[in-house]
Design a protein around this motif. Structure first.
Motif, short mmCIF file in Angstrom:
data_model
loop_
_atom_site.label_atom_id
_atom_site.label_comp_id
_atom_site.label_asym_id
_atom_site.label_seq_id
_atom_site.Cartn_x
_atom_site.Cartn_y
_atom_site.Cartn_z
N ASN A 1 8.91 5.34 6.56
CA ASN A 1 9.01 5.03 5.13
C ASN A 1 10.10 3.99 4.92
N SER B 1 2.49 13.26 4.63
CA SER B 1 2.53 11.89 4.13
C SER B 1 3.90 11.25 4.38
N ASN C 1 0.82 -1.21 0.00
CA ASN C 1 0.00 0.00 0.00
C ASN C 1 0.85 1.26 0.00
N TYR C 2 2.17 1.08 -0.09
CA TYR C 2 3.08 2.22 -0.12
C TYR C 2 3.16 2.80 -1.53
N ILE C 3 3.49 4.06 -1.59
CA ILE C 3 3.67 4.74 -2.87
C ILE C 3 5.16 4.70 -3.20
N CYS D 1 4.14 6.85 4.07
CA CYS D 1 3.38 6.40 2.90
C CYS D 1 4.24 5.94 1.73
N PHE D 2 5.56 6.05 1.82
CA PHE D 2 6.40 5.90 0.64
C PHE D 2 7.46 4.80 0.76
N ALA E 1 3.77 10.19 7.95
CA ALA E 1 2.87 9.05 8.12
C ALA E 1 3.47 7.75 7.57
#
Length: 96
Positions: free
Chosen positions: A93, A55, A14-16, A60-61, A58
């Motif tokens: 991250n 982000s 679900n990571y970018i 996200c990457f 959080a």
């Protein structure tokens, strides 16, 4: 290999994933974080900087750094330090 990891991250997490070509820092006076954000904006990533920072916090990457061997020797220490700072500041991250 990093391109494979990029595609794999898209398919299985679900990571970018963010593919960062480090050779792009050679001709710029930007930090790694600024360079990443500028490249994302150029690719149509319309998120404001404050939300990008949120982000990052959080987690996200997945950052995939490529081409360290293409960074000029005069900038290599600075780039290494900035990557380490990014890893320390945003530990949620993933950094490859």
């Amino acid at each position: 290999m990093l391109k494979h990891l990029f595609l794999n991250a898209i398919e299985t997490t679900n990571y970018i994933p963010i593919f960062v070509e480090l050779r792009n820092v050679n001709d710029r006076d930007l930090t790694i974080s600024d360079c990443i954000y500028e490249n994302l904006r150029n690719l149509g990533f319309g998120l404001e900087r404050e939300y990008f920072e949120y982000s990052l916090e959080a987690g996200c990457f997945v950052f995939l750094f490529d081409g360290y061997d293409e960074v000029r020797q005069s900038k290599a220490n600075q780039v290494s330090a900035e990557i380490k700072t990014l890893c320390d500041r945003y530990p949620e991250n993933y950094f490859i």
